[in-house]
Design a protein around this motif. Structure first.
Motif, PDB file in Angstrom:
ATOM      1  N   LYS A 170      46.840  59.304  51.682  1.00 53.92           N
ATOM      2  CA  LYS A 170      45.423  59.664  51.841  1.00 53.92           C
ATOM      3  C   LYS A 170      44.603  58.428  52.221  1.00 53.92           C
ATOM      4  O   LYS A 170      43.750  58.496  53.108  1.00 53.92           O
ATOM      5  CB  LYS A 170      44.864  60.276  50.546  1.00 53.92           C
ATOM      6  N   ILE A 171      44.872  57.322  51.550  1.00 56.11           N
ATOM      7  CA  ILE A 171      44.162  56.074  51.861  1.00 56.11           C
ATOM      8  C   ILE A 171      44.476  55.633  53.291  1.00 56.11           C
ATOM      9  O   ILE A 171      43.581  55.254  54.047  1.00 56.11           O
ATOM     10  CB  ILE A 171      44.529  54.971  50.840  1.00 56.11           C
ATOM     11  N   MET A 214      41.318  56.824  60.262  1.00 56.74           N
ATOM     12  CA  MET A 214      40.086  57.397  60.826  1.00 56.74           C
ATOM     13  C   MET A 214      39.102  56.296  61.214  1.00 56.74           C
ATOM     14  O   MET A 214      38.381  56.416  62.199  1.00 56.74           O
ATOM     15  CB  MET A 214      39.420  58.344  59.824  1.00 56.74           C
ATOM     16  N   LYS A 215      39.075  55.224  60.443  1.00 62.00           N
ATOM     17  CA  LYS A 215      38.165  54.104  60.716  1.00 62.00           C
ATOM     18  C   LYS A 215      38.667  53.256  61.885  1.00 62.00           C
ATOM     19  O   LYS A 215      37.882  52.703  62.637  1.00 62.00           O
ATOM     20  CB  LYS A 215      38.002  53.217  59.476  1.00 62.00           C
ATOM     21  N   PHE A 216      39.987  53.106  61.973  1.00 62.93           N
ATOM     22  CA  PHE A 216      40.610  52.294  63.028  1.00 62.93           C
ATOM     23  C   PHE A 216      41.562  53.208  63.804  1.00 62.93           C
ATOM     24  O   PHE A 216      42.771  53.227  63.547  1.00 62.93           O
ATOM     25  CB  PHE A 216      41.374  51.111  62.427  1.00 62.93           C
ATOM     26  N   THR A 217      41.023  53.944  64.752  1.00 59.36           N
ATOM     27  CA  THR A 217      41.787  54.972  65.456  1.00 59.36           C
ATOM     28  C   THR A 217      42.983  54.430  66.233  1.00 59.36           C
ATOM     29  O   THR A 217      43.906  55.178  66.535  1.00 59.36           O
ATOM     30  CB  THR A 217      40.871  55.769  66.403  1.00 59.36           C
ATOM     31  N   GLU A 274      47.550  68.775  54.327  1.00 64.30           N
ATOM     32  CA  GLU A 274      46.549  67.700  54.320  1.00 64.30           C
ATOM     33  C   GLU A 274      46.581  66.806  55.548  1.00 64.30           C
ATOM     34  O   GLU A 274      45.552  66.385  56.032  1.00 64.30           O
ATOM     35  CB  GLU A 274      46.721  66.823  53.075  1.00 64.30           C
ATOM     36  N   ALA A 275      47.778  66.465  55.987  1.00 61.62           N
ATOM     37  CA  ALA A 275      47.903  65.487  57.067  1.00 61.62           C
ATOM     38  C   ALA A 275      48.204  66.132  58.420  1.00 61.62           C
ATOM     39  O   ALA A 275      48.262  65.448  59.433  1.00 61.62           O
ATOM     40  CB  ALA A 275      48.978  64.463  56.718  1.00 61.62           C
ATOM     41  N   GLY A 276      48.404  67.452  58.436  1.00 66.32           N
ATOM     42  CA  GLY A 276      48.605  68.147  59.694  1.00 66.32           C
ATOM     43  C   GLY A 276      49.973  67.968  60.323  1.00 66.32           C
ATOM     44  O   GLY A 276      50.146  68.218  61.508  1.00 66.32           O
TER      45      GLY A 276
END
Length: 163
Positions: free
Chosen positions: A113-114, A120-123, A30-32
């Motif tokens: 996950k959260i 993703m929103k705050f790179t 999931e997180a790579g």
């Protein structure tokens, strides 16, 4: 290697290794985050991941379940006294801790996950992933050390008082 696995208790397998393998598998898918190394290296990494999951269960999940009154605990002194009379209590406690660890595992997966969604929103947070992880681990293991020291102190006092 065989001797090492023979010395691992069922508690270590079900509360550290199994949750660590599941958590490690999830992280890689999931997180790579790929977990590299030979089988022994991976076993130690999975064990450590399981230890982290278990500590999260102990420090976060257990107090939460007490707070919402899903779990009620007897005093540690009574636990020690009863365990001396009924050795099945230790087995039941081990199973109980496994359930708490599984709840911690599921909760941690949700929290990560959260976090990944927030990332993703705050790179810019991507650059802070390792420092945040280290701070959380330092805090968690410091609190675990304090909790374990408390158990040791209670056990010593209980034995010195002859109870």
């Amino acid at each position: 290697m065989k001797e090492l696995f023979e010395k691992i208790s069922s508690y270590n397998i079900f509360n550290y290794l199994l949750p660590g393998v599941i958590f490690g598998f999830w992280i890689s898918k999931e997180a790579g985050f790929e977990i590299d190394g030979d089988i022994l290296t991976k076993a130690f990494i999975y064990y450590f991941l399981g230890l982290v999951v278990s500590r999260f269960g102990s420090l976060v999940i257990e107090p939460f379940l007490k707070w919402v009154k899903i779990a009620k605990f007897e005093s540690y002194k009574d636990h020690i006294k009863a365990s001396k009379k009924d050795d099945k209590i230790d087995l039941l406690s081990e199973v109980n801790n496994m359930y708490r660890t599984i709840i911690g595992l599921i909760s941690l997966i949700g929290l990560i996950k959260i976090y990944l969604w927030i990332e993703m929103k705050f790179t810019c947070l991507v650059n802070w992933r390792i420092p945040i992880t280290l701070i959380v681990l330092l805090l968690m293991f410091t609190l675990s050390y304090r909790k374990q020291t408390g158990y040791i102190s209670k056990r010593i006092k209980s034995n010195l008082n002859g109870k």
